[in-house]
Design a protein around this motif. Structure first.
Motif, PDB file in Angstrom:
ATOM      1  N   PHE A   1       0.866  -1.198   0.019  1.00  0.00           N
ATOM      2  CA  PHE A   1       0.067  -0.152   0.059  1.00  0.00           C
ATOM      3  C   PHE A   1       0.821   1.182   0.006  1.00  0.00           C
ATOM      4  O   PHE A   1       1.801   1.506   0.710  1.00  0.00           O
ATOM      5  CB  PHE A   1      -1.139   0.115   1.116  1.00  0.00           C
ATOM      6  CG  PHE A   1      -1.878  -1.179   1.290  1.00  0.00           C
ATOM      7  CD1 PHE A   1      -3.085  -0.539   0.509  1.00  0.00           C
ATOM      8  CD2 PHE A   1      -1.879  -2.288   1.437  1.00  0.00           C
ATOM      9  CE1 PHE A   1      -4.293  -1.736   0.738  1.00  0.00           C
ATOM     10  CE2 PHE A   1      -2.822  -3.136   1.631  1.00  0.00           C
ATOM     11  CZ  PHE A   1      -4.093  -2.939   0.959  1.00  0.00           C
ATOM     12  N   LYS A   2       0.560   2.320  -0.936  1.00  0.00           N
ATOM     13  CA  LYS A   2       1.058   3.590  -0.920  1.00  0.00           C
ATOM     14  C   LYS A   2       0.421   4.487  -0.866  1.00  0.00           C
ATOM     15  O   LYS A   2      -0.808   4.537  -1.550  1.00  0.00           O
ATOM     16  CB  LYS A   2       2.124   3.448  -2.327  1.00  0.00           C
ATOM     17  CG  LYS A   2       3.033   2.383  -2.623  1.00  0.00           C
ATOM     18  CD  LYS A   2       3.454   2.303  -4.184  1.00  0.00           C
ATOM     19  CE  LYS A   2       4.412   3.682  -4.387  1.00  0.00           C
ATOM     20  NZ  LYS A   2       5.064   3.481  -5.496  1.00  0.00           N
ATOM     21  N   ALA A   3       0.853   5.525  -0.366  1.00  0.00           N
ATOM     22  CA  ALA A   3       0.010   6.784  -0.209  1.00  0.00           C
ATOM     23  C   ALA A   3       1.042   7.903   0.183  1.00  0.00           C
ATOM     24  O   ALA A   3       1.912   7.870   0.868  1.00  0.00           O
ATOM     25  CB  ALA A   3      -1.188   6.722   0.863  1.00  0.00           C
ATOM     26  N   LYS A   4       0.330   9.428  -0.195  1.00  0.00           N
ATOM     27  CA  LYS A   4       1.222  10.473   0.045  1.00  0.00           C
ATOM     28  C   LYS A   4       0.484  11.341   1.089  1.00  0.00           C
ATOM     29  O   LYS A   4      -0.699  11.485   1.012  1.00  0.00           O
ATOM     30  CB  LYS A   4       1.267  11.224  -1.155  1.00  0.00           C
ATOM     31  CG  LYS A   4       2.373  10.417  -2.293  1.00  0.00           C
ATOM     32  CD  LYS A   4       2.703  11.224  -3.406  1.00  0.00           C
ATOM     33  CE  LYS A   4       1.644  11.365  -4.652  1.00  0.00           C
ATOM     34  NZ  LYS A   4       1.886  11.966  -5.536  1.00  0.00           N
ATOM     35  N   ALA A   5       1.348  11.987   2.007  1.00  0.00           N
ATOM     36  CA  ALA A   5       0.703  12.906   2.846  1.00  0.00           C
ATOM     37  C   ALA A   5       1.805  14.110   3.173  1.00  0.00           C
ATOM     38  O   ALA A   5       2.769  13.851   4.096  1.00  0.00           O
ATOM     39  CB  ALA A   5       0.021  12.449   4.329  1.00  0.00           C
ATOM     40  N   PRO A   6       1.912  14.811   2.334  1.00  0.00           N
ATOM     41  CA  PRO A   6       3.320  15.968   2.212  1.00  0.00           C
ATOM     42  C   PRO A   6       3.256  16.734   3.600  1.00  0.00           C
ATOM     43  O   PRO A   6       4.573  17.155   3.855  1.00  0.00           O
ATOM     44  CB  PRO A   6       3.275  16.707   1.101  1.00  0.00           C
ATOM     45  CG  PRO A   6       1.541  16.656   0.763  1.00  0.00           C
ATOM     46  CD  PRO A   6       1.148  15.440   1.257  1.00  0.00           C
ATOM     47  N   LEU A   7       2.144  16.998   4.228  1.00  0.00           N
ATOM     48  CA  LEU A   7       2.448  18.024   5.361  1.00  0.00           C
ATOM     49  C   LEU A   7       2.401  17.287   6.657  1.00  0.00           C
ATOM     50  O   LEU A   7       2.001  18.309   7.736  1.00  0.00           O
ATOM     51  CB  LEU A   7       1.216  19.037   5.159  1.00  0.00           C
ATOM     52  CG  LEU A   7       1.266  19.892   3.953  1.00  0.00           C
ATOM     53  CD1 LEU A   7      -0.212  20.634   4.242  1.00  0.00           C
ATOM     54  CD2 LEU A   7       2.330  20.669   3.916  1.00  0.00           C
ATOM     55  N   LEU A   8       2.733  16.234   6.710  1.00  0.00           N
ATOM     56  CA  LEU A   8       3.021  15.703   8.108  1.00  0.00           C
ATOM     57  C   LEU A   8       3.857  16.070   8.799  1.00  0.00           C
ATOM     58  O   LEU A   8       5.310  16.517   8.323  1.00  0.00           O
ATOM     59  CB  LEU A   8       3.237  14.181   8.116  1.00  0.00           C
ATOM     60  CG  LEU A   8       1.903  13.046   7.743  1.00  0.00           C
ATOM     61  CD1 LEU A   8       2.102  11.621   7.603  1.00  0.00           C
ATOM     62  CD2 LEU A   8       0.634  13.392   8.334  1.00  0.00           C
TER      63      LEU A   8
END
Length: 904
Positions: A141-148
């Motif tokens: 599973f892959k996902a992006k969350a740039p503002l963590l």
């Protein structure tokens, strides 16, 4: 062994749309859209394509791919980013499914994967965690969350026991390798019950507890696990708040900087002190104007930063000569110390004095230091990387100096770029070598100093934003070397507006976009690459030029004589269809009669008639052939006394020449026409019958505001997406002026930041734009280098300021005559609290909040007046950067405002 590779894309298409896949491998068409592989419609949610290949199974290399949507009209859109990748060597099964999500270029989150955020602003947020991969992997599973934030990571949780049964105390943690875009986790779901319901969440690694779920509905996964299949689930962006990041910046031309060590002008090395100040108060960005070489005449007219003789070379005026000189040659620089102090003390830039002094010093340093410089590895790497523009630039400079002019069309020889001639000129054993190589020497040291300045900014958490001019100087190396890229018979400019009622004529040739498209816009891509050496973000000056450009014939002087190119012209049949009386001469030739002469020339009309006009015997006049274009008039008065009276007469003649309704399309034999802008304000129009006026005005509105929009949108989409893909810098488009409706749509589609200015609303129904109404992907600012500052504006138009005071600032009573510090600060705060990603301010506007530090006369703070051509660009800070750093009360006040607004 054959590899079965299936790509599945979640995308709900409309009737007539089809999807393709492309990538940097022969199997995927080698990035050629013409060879992209078609996908098959699977159901309302998925399109897929399957490959069974032996050649892929033996590859150990990263393959990048994208999806392409083809619309029914033939236009295409490519999903954004270069992070869809795979390496066949990493697959542990012979059956692999890549399940992807379309990445729309306009998603807010994409901005956070650009250079300024990834390399500087968000870099410190990286959190590494250790996770253990299972022995058997069925799904990744892959996902992006740039503002963590620092101390946070993504986690996965779902309905199956293998996904924790929604127990937030046992989420599956995901890891992101440093420099990667995705958070990933590998899972064995071979015994799971499908379909799976799951969500991503945020996990606090420091507190070791689940923080919160992503928004939106649960995600569903329907495909079943298999012993011989591995499924890579690319879910795109986690549904998290994506518009909470906000920053503020300062805008100032490099030439306007002043330090105690400056040489009468701001230098690249002065940017270090500006960075120190920005960091001290919490600013995250420094924005500058173009810094390309504009040395055409060695006079103050060269101070105009948008008239570069090279789209690549840096301006020698920004060179710190003291840093160029090695220890043995510091005495050469020291000999100019008194002169340096004198011109550095001046309130404004003395362009000619600075250039003369620096040129003299460089000419003395070059023969003493050239050998060591040219032998250095740093120089040799620089030369190899930049020789494609550096050698032609040095050659052009040599010829400019030899012939005493940059106007290459008038050179007695070498007026065309011939590679063989250049090769002979630049040969190391040629007698001309040193005259050219000194420019290599200068450009190398400029490169070193600018690179050092931007690296220093990055080390201190500050990003640098450049400015890429829309035009090139007519007498430039670019036009000399590649004239086929430009329409040399036209001049670029802008139509009339409140700031320049006669329009603007920049004098630049316009672009031959059809020719540029033939090689994939190679010249533009080289420009963007050059910018990326120094900048994290950039402003595209006059982005409207990518949709259409205001084009002015060479025979005209004023911008009002132009028209948009490309544009669908008016056909003469349209006049007949609308019941408009049509007279070719009446509409396309200046109407000059007694009434016109009195309206335009007043009591000077007799002098005009006697000297410049011919009478036809029937109450009308025509311009004498030697004065029938604005350029001829300009050339005539250039030979006359430079008196106020002659300036007035020249303007009268310009106004008579522009007193037309239509411009005939060249070569159309009286069939096609462009409307003159502001046609309704001409005396020619006012002398028509009211019925004709009404019908003409309807056609005028159709021409400018309706018929062109789809055409201009198509023009921009042929250029901007391809160019944006060549760079990962953050891009802001200067979308001011007469903005077609399609501009906002295209910029949103591409994720380009817009520019929002309070006193220049894009909605014609409003008098002011409120910063609180700004879109997130935008830059808000109260003023630009082409405008007066907040304080200067406050004194320009009292009735308008009164409305602003009452309605925009919410204040009662009569507006103050002058802009006090609290008023200036109130306007600054409106911008700081805007929802826009960036609020950027001219330094003068920031200084304006403090009456103890700001300049006394706001009129001395203006950088440029577009209506004045040529204008002397000479504004400098009235205090040094060292003094600014030590202005503790002001710095504390501004820092508090930044912190309270959440932008620090």
């Amino acid at each position: 062994m054959a590899l079965q590779l299936t790509f599945k894309l979640r995308y709900r298409t409309q009737f007539g749309q089809t999807l393709y896949i492309t990538g940097n491998h022969e199997l995927l068409g080698n990035l050629s859209l013409d060879r992209a592989v078609p996908m098959q419609y699977q159901d309302d949610n998925f399109w897929s394509v399957n490959f069974t290949e032996t050649q892929l199974a033996n590859i150990d290399a990263l393959i990048t791919y994208n999806y392409v949507l083809k619309n029914s009209d033939g236009s295409t859109v490519t999903d954004w980013g270069n992070d869809k990748t795979f390496n066949p060597a990493t697959f542990t099964t012979s059956d692999v499914v890549m399940m992807d999500t379309w990445n729309h270029a306009g998603y807010f989150e994409n901005a956070f994967y650009t250079v300024p955020f990834q390399n500087v602003l968000l870099k410190a947020n990286y959190t590494d965690i250790a996770i253990k991969a299972p022995k058997k992997i069925t799904h990744i599973f892959k996902a992006k969350a740039p503002l963590l934030a620092k101390g946070q990571t993504l986690c996965l949780i779902g309905n199956d026991k293998l996904l924790g049964k929604w127990d937030t105390s046992k989420p599956i943690l995901m890891r992101r390798a440093e420099g990667d875009a995705y958070y990933e986790v590998a899972i064995d779901l071979s015994t799971a019950t499908f379909p799976l319901s799951y969500k991503y969440g945020v996990y606090n690694t420091e507190q070791k507890q689940f923080a919160y779920y992503e928004g939106g509905s649960n995600r569903l996964l329907f495909n079943e696990a298999s012993k011989s299949r591995q499924t890579i689930v690319n879910d795109g962006f986690a549904v998290l708040t994506n518009n909470q990041w906000k920053g503020a910046g300062v805008a100032i031309p490099v030439f306007s900087l002043k330090s105690n060590k400056s040489f009468g002008v701001g230098e690249f090395t002065d940017m270090h002190l500006l960075v120190d100040w920005a960091k001290k108060i919490g600013l995250k960005l420094i924005q500058i104007l173009p810094i390309n070489d504009t040395t055409a005449t060695y006079k103050w007219m060269d101070s105009y930063p948008y008239a570069a003789i090279s789209a690549f070379a840096l301006h020698p005026i920004y060179l710190n000569v003291s840093q160029v000189a090695d220890a043995a040659n510091q005495a050469i620089v020291a000999a100019y110390e008194e002169q340096r102090k004198q011109i550095n003390y001046l309130a404004e830039l003395d362009y000619e004095a600075v250039m003369a002094a620096k040129t003299s010093i460089i000419k003395q340093l070059y023969p003493l230091q050239k050998a060591a410089t040219f032998k250095s590895a740093a120089y040799q790497a620089f030369f190899e990387q930049n020789k494609h523009w550096l050698v032609p630039y040095a050659s052009f400079c040599y010829y400019r100096d030899q012939y005493g002019s940059p106007v290459f069309t008038q050179w007695p020889a070498n007026n065309q770029f011939v590679q063989a001639e250049i090769d002979a000129l630049v040969a190391e054993d040629a007698p001309t070598y040193d005259a050219l190589a000194i420019h290599y020497f200068i450009q190398f040291h400029l490169h070193q100093q600018l690179k050092a300045a931007t690296q220093y900014a990055h080390q201190n958490g500050v990003v640098v934003k450049g400015d890429i001019a829309i035009g090139i100087y007519r007498d430039s190396v670019d036009a000399w070397q590649q004239p086929d890229l430009f329409h040399m018979e036209l001049q670029a400019g802008a139509p009339p507006d409140d700031f320049a009622i006669k329009g603007q004529n920049w004098g630049f040739p316009t672009y031959n976009w059809q020719r540029m498209k033939q090689d994939g816009f190679a010249w533009w891509k080289q420009r963007f690459e050059q910018m990326s050496h120094y900048f994290d973000a950039f402003r595209i000056d006059h982005i409207l030029g990518f949709f259409r450009i205001w084009s002015i014939p060479l025979h005209a002087v004023e911008g009002i004589m132009g028209y948009f190119v490309p544009a669908f012209p008016i056909h003469k049949n349209e006049f007949h269809e609308r019941g408009i009386w049509f007279d070719l001469q009446r509409y396309t030739k200046p109407l000059i009669n007694e009434g016109t002469l009195w309206d335009i020339c007043g009591h000077n009309n007799d002098y005009i008639k006697e000297n410049f006009l011919d009478f036809d015997g029937f109450g009308n006049y025509s311009l004498k052939p030697e004065f029938d274009t604005q350029r001829k008039v300009e050339q005539y008065f250039a030979t006359q006394e430079a008196s106020h009276y002659n300036l007035v007469i020249k303007q009268h003649l310009y106004d008579l020449i522009s007193n037309v309704i239509l411009f005939e399309v060249e070569g159309s034999n009286g069939e096609q026409f462009h409307f003159r802008f502001s046609m309704g304000q001409t005396t020619s129009f006012k002398q028509l019958a009211s019925d004709t006026q009404a019908k003409l005005n309807d056609l005028y509105i159709n021409y400018f505001f309706r018929r062109q929009d789809a055409f201009w949108k198509e023009e921009a989409l042929q250029k901007l997406p391809a160019l944006k893909r060549t760079t990962n810098m953050l891009i802001c488009g200067e979308d001011l002026g007469l903005v077609p409706d399609c501009v906002s749509d295209v910029m949103k589609q591409l994720g380009l930041l817009s520019l929002e200015i309070q006193r220049m609303p894009k909605d014609p129904k409003t008098e002011f734009f409120h910063p609180n109404d700004a879109p997130y992907l935008s830059v808000v600012t109260p003023s630009t280098h082409d405008m007066s500052t907040i304080r200067g504006w406050w004194e320009e138009d009292k009735p308008r300021i009164q409305k602003f005071f009452n309605h925009e600032l919410g204040q009662w009573g009569i507006a103050p005559t002058f802009c006090s510090g609290w008023l200036n600060k109130a306007i600054i705060n409106q911008h700081l609290y805007s929802p826009a990603m960036w609020s950027i301010f001219q330094l003068q506007d920031l200084l304006g909040i403090n009456e103890g530090i700001r300049r006394q006369n706001p009129n001395d703070e203006r950088i440029n007046v577009p209506a004045i051509t040529p204008f002397y660009w000479r504004y400098r800070m009235h205090l040094s950067l060292e003094d600014l750093l030590n202005s503790h009360h002001f710095n504390e006040e501004l820092s508090n405002s930044l912190q309270q607004s959440g932008r620090a």
